[in-house]
Design a protein around this motif. Sequence first.
Motif, PDB file in Angstrom:
ATOM      1  N   GLY A   1      -5.919   3.689   6.680  1.00  0.00           N
ATOM      2  CA  GLY A   1      -4.295   3.831   7.002  1.00  0.00           C
ATOM      3  C   GLY A   1      -3.689   2.443   6.656  1.00  0.00           C
ATOM      4  O   GLY A   1      -3.417   1.886   5.541  1.00  0.00           O
ATOM      5  N   GLU A   2      -3.539   1.509   7.766  1.00  0.00           N
ATOM      6  CA  GLU A   2      -2.337   0.505   7.920  1.00  0.00           C
ATOM      7  C   GLU A   2      -3.441  -0.591   7.075  1.00  0.00           C
ATOM      8  O   GLU A   2      -2.743  -1.381   6.550  1.00  0.00           O
ATOM      9  N   GLY A   3      -4.626  -0.706   7.463  1.00  0.00           N
ATOM     10  CA  GLY A   3      -5.342  -1.639   6.531  1.00  0.00           C
ATOM     11  C   GLY A   3      -5.260  -2.983   7.418  1.00  0.00           C
ATOM     12  O   GLY A   3      -5.416  -4.137   6.597  1.00  0.00           O
ATOM     13  N   LYS A   4      -5.075  -3.095   8.466  1.00  0.00           N
ATOM     14  CA  LYS A   4      -4.792  -4.438   9.159  1.00  0.00           C
ATOM     15  C   LYS A   4      -6.207  -5.250   9.147  1.00  0.00           C
ATOM     16  O   LYS A   4      -6.293  -6.467   9.243  1.00  0.00           O
ATOM     17  N   LEU A   5      -7.244  -4.487   9.617  1.00  0.00           N
ATOM     18  CA  LEU A   5      -8.533  -5.098   9.880  1.00  0.00           C
ATOM     19  C   LEU A   5      -9.007  -6.008   8.435  1.00  0.00           C
ATOM     20  O   LEU A   5      -9.451  -7.015   8.610  1.00  0.00           O
ATOM     21  N   VAL A   6      -8.603  -5.383   7.375  1.00  0.00           N
ATOM     22  CA  VAL A   6      -8.895  -6.222   6.111  1.00  0.00           C
ATOM     23  C   VAL A   6      -7.864  -7.541   5.914  1.00  0.00           C
ATOM     24  O   VAL A   6      -8.157  -8.432   5.438  1.00  0.00           O
ATOM     25  N   ALA A   7      -6.619  -7.007   5.991  1.00  0.00           N
ATOM     26  CA  ALA A   7      -5.436  -7.962   5.956  1.00  0.00           C
ATOM     27  C   ALA A   7      -5.643  -9.048   6.884  1.00  0.00           C
ATOM     28  O   ALA A   7      -5.402 -10.507   6.509  1.00  0.00           O
ATOM     29  N   ASP A   8      -6.101  -8.883   8.183  1.00  0.00           N
ATOM     30  CA  ASP A   8      -6.176 -10.019   8.981  1.00  0.00           C
ATOM     31  C   ASP A   8      -7.682 -10.703   8.936  1.00  0.00           C
ATOM     32  O   ASP A   8      -7.886 -11.588   9.556  1.00  0.00           O
ATOM     33  N   GLY A   9      -8.685 -10.094   8.015  1.00  0.00           N
ATOM     34  CA  GLY A   9      -9.962 -10.950   7.793  1.00  0.00           C
ATOM     35  C   GLY A   9     -10.912 -10.507   8.885  1.00  0.00           C
ATOM     36  O   GLY A   9     -11.849 -11.017   8.926  1.00  0.00           O
ATOM     37  N   ALA A  10     -10.602  -9.465   9.630  1.00  0.00           N
ATOM     38  CA  ALA A  10     -11.657  -9.017  10.690  1.00  0.00           C
ATOM     39  C   ALA A  10     -12.868  -8.255   9.812  1.00  0.00           C
ATOM     40  O   ALA A  10     -13.819  -8.517  10.238  1.00  0.00           O
ATOM     41  N   ILE A  11     -12.502  -7.715   8.762  1.00  0.00           N
ATOM     42  CA  ILE A  11     -13.665  -7.021   7.856  1.00  0.00           C
ATOM     43  C   ILE A  11     -13.445  -7.677   6.336  1.00  0.00           C
ATOM     44  O   ILE A  11     -12.486  -7.483   5.925  1.00  0.00           O
ATOM     45  N   PRO A  12     -14.143  -8.376   5.770  1.00  0.00           N
ATOM     46  CA  PRO A  12     -14.027  -8.727   4.476  1.00  0.00           C
ATOM     47  C   PRO A  12     -13.661  -7.514   3.561  1.00  0.00           C
ATOM     48  O   PRO A  12     -14.496  -6.533   3.598  1.00  0.00           O
ATOM     49  N   ALA A  13     -12.594  -7.618   2.534  1.00  0.00           N
ATOM     50  CA  ALA A  13     -12.529  -6.605   1.634  1.00  0.00           C
ATOM     51  C   ALA A  13     -13.802  -6.338   0.924  1.00  0.00           C
ATOM     52  O   ALA A  13     -13.819  -5.103   0.538  1.00  0.00           O
ATOM     53  N   ALA A  14     -14.240  -7.413   0.307  1.00  0.00           N
ATOM     54  CA  ALA A  14     -15.373  -7.069  -0.377  1.00  0.00           C
ATOM     55  C   ALA A  14     -16.523  -6.152   0.174  1.00  0.00           C
ATOM     56  O   ALA A  14     -17.307  -5.337  -0.427  1.00  0.00           O
ATOM     57  N   ALA A  15     -16.669  -6.033   1.420  1.00  0.00           N
ATOM     58  CA  ALA A  15     -17.598  -5.343   2.181  1.00  0.00           C
ATOM     59  C   ALA A  15     -17.343  -3.883   2.328  1.00  0.00           C
ATOM     60  O   ALA A  15     -18.186  -3.051   2.337  1.00  0.00           O
ATOM     61  N   ILE A  16     -15.983  -3.643   2.181  1.00  0.00           N
ATOM     62  CA  ILE A  16     -15.431  -1.972   1.792  1.00  0.00           C
ATOM     63  C   ILE A  16     -15.449  -1.914   0.376  1.00  0.00           C
ATOM     64  O   ILE A  16     -16.068  -0.765   0.263  1.00  0.00           O
TER      65      ILE A  16
END
Length: 801
Positions: free
Chosen positions: A139-154
């Motif tokens: 959906g919004e993608g806030k967790l990746v945008a805020d660095g809570a989850i690294p984008a590469a991990a997804i």
Amino acid sequence: MADTTGEETGQAAGQASGQATKARPAHRRVTQWMRDYVRLQGIPDEYIAQDGQPRAVWTRFFDHFAALTPADIDRRFGAADRHLREAGVTYRAPGESADRHWPLSHLPLLIDEADWQQLSAGIAQRAHLLELVLRDLYGEGKLVADGAIPAAAIAGSTEYLRPVCGIKPPGGRYLSLYAADVGRGPDGRWWVLSDRTQAPSGAGYALENRLVLSRAFTSLYKAMNVERVAPFFEAFRDALRASADRDEPRIGVLTPGSFSETYFEHATLARYLGFLLVEGDDLAVSNDRIYIRTVAGLKRLDVLLRRVDSNSLDPLELDASTRLGVPGLIDVLRKNGVVVANMPGSGVLEARALLGFLPSLCRRLLGEHLMMPHIATWWCGQKAAREEVLSRLDEIAIEGAYGRAVPGFASNGPVLAGELSATERERLIAAINERGIDFVGQELVRLSTTPVWESGRIVPRPFVLRIFAAATPDGWTVMPGGFCRIADQLDARAVSMGDGARAADVWVVSDKPVSTRTLLPGTDTVRIRRVAGVLPSRAADNLFWLGRYLERAEATLRLIRSLGTQQRDSGSALSLVRAAQRTATSLRERLSPDAWQVITEMTSRLAEEVEDDDGVSSAAELTLQELASFAGLAQENMNRAAGWRFLEMGRRAERAINTVRFGRQFAYDEATPEDLDVLLTLVDCQITYRSRYLVAPLLAPVRDLVVLDPFNPRSVAFQVQALNEHIASLPALRESGLIERPQRLAVAVQAMLTTAEAGSLDTKTLFSLEQDLLNLADAIGLHYFPHGPNASRPEKLTGLA
């Protein structure tokens, strides 16, 4: 508290058990069973608690269990094993093509009520957390945008599906069913070993384990106040129904097919929950909806409980090489046309790369600490974590970040650096440094143990417990029990059913009586029905061919019995019965256990080696009796709906064809009385003929009896008349008002047989009749069972329901 040694643990267990039951003879049995039971040093055990004493729930269980005599125990174990064999409970190990019998441990895994409350609360919290994470990732993608989850991990996961991004899940949930593999940690607390969010398997096997063990030990099961699993399945079923956008939705279990490793479970769930078992070829997209191809045309499907991996669901937008899914399914999801449980792409959360981020995500999204810890995990895509892993390489296990396999290594499990050669170790280090996102390091742990019965004694064995949670309108409901896998090796670090493991029932034990509620609702809450529901074209096809294979086998066996043919002919019958068994495998949700047992017994009997023709004849005779049993079961037990009709049509069509062939071979124009006598034997008409004619077999009356007599249940005319009646009862697929081809051919053949005279039948006429019957059988298949290019047949689409 420091762990006691194995010897001290065994002594403490024996002393505690002796103090509790000293006055009872059953104590001697428990002491004898436990003589070799020791808790492994540093390893939590279900029987022996951290303080070295037996857990109360197990003491209570063994008090009841030991009241049974050794003979009674053996009898009950045998009954459980026999039920599993007769019911055909099977699975396939990864990479294998043959089914294995289900290996059930005879002792359950016990969990007391207090322990279970903590465990289920942790599972429910974790399921809720992962639902919120999925909602953000797609959906919004806030967790990746805020660095809570690294984008590469997804992005590194093949299970992150970009076509699904932005789609709001029909029904409102990404996860409808969640499962976690758990075990006890070194401190005795439960912790999570892995998450299952793709299409969690095992719930159907857990149900079968419960049915078997509760029947084998009925009194013990009741005395232990075991929590029932039926309310969980009821809640799950009701939640799927509520997720659809109409009051009486049609729900299907999407299976990869009978070659799936867990196909038996798919059939079990479909049968138990009252859902349709469907494959990708059964489904079609039309008007932004999903429809089932049925013998009555296209019928709308509202909910899909999928057992197909996400990437295989839609060849148009996902894996184009797959044939397991439904072309256009993702677009139907975009347009809110079907509920899919679990949503495609949900498998991204199974990646080990995400485990290390869950505690902080729980605090962020729920404002809570994670109740259940998991194995300490370091994702090597981050520099600090990678350096930590490399500095402790001999102390941890290396796993694939996005799957079981470690990239670059043949093992389908963890790689232990200490067990590698110097060259392999350097290769592993280089791979981690070069592409760390593909690797995780995990704390090296050994699985906790549970009591297992082995050859008259009880020993500890490592286990993994899979617990299931279903999303309902009232929150997450956790199955009181689960799917337990037990390893044979004491040093096991993972348990797979393909590695020589066994399964166990899981009993959540209460101190007070439990509800005896089942999945069957009260009659006042259900609208009365007399029709079983729609029949998918594939199921009708399999039923039709099941009837044909069994009838062919019967014809072959009659030849063997009548003519004394050699063992190679018995092999032909075996081949046909095996074909019938393969076809029946795809119908597991529609066949009764008795019917399945008959088919498996026929296969086993014909597969036995015999030394002479007498053995062949005996096997043929017994198998013919079993074929008659199957026919009786179908006649007496199957509901007279379309499924039964297609089974009957297969039998009638094949019997008519075989009878004409026998007639051509033995009632030819110059046939002798001996030839005609063989024909009467083959078609089981000796008694009928002799009751009508006081003369030796003659050509005209034999032909009349075998081919034209509509009152003879073995004649061609009788079979064609039955075919006509069945075809006339089936729904028309077109609205032209014209008679459709199968019925047109059947009527023509019946008219020929009705008007023909025995004196006019010759070999040429019989051959022509055989071709007409073959054309009729093919016409039934082409009309009702479309495959390949025929799958896009112009069916009527008006009034789709």
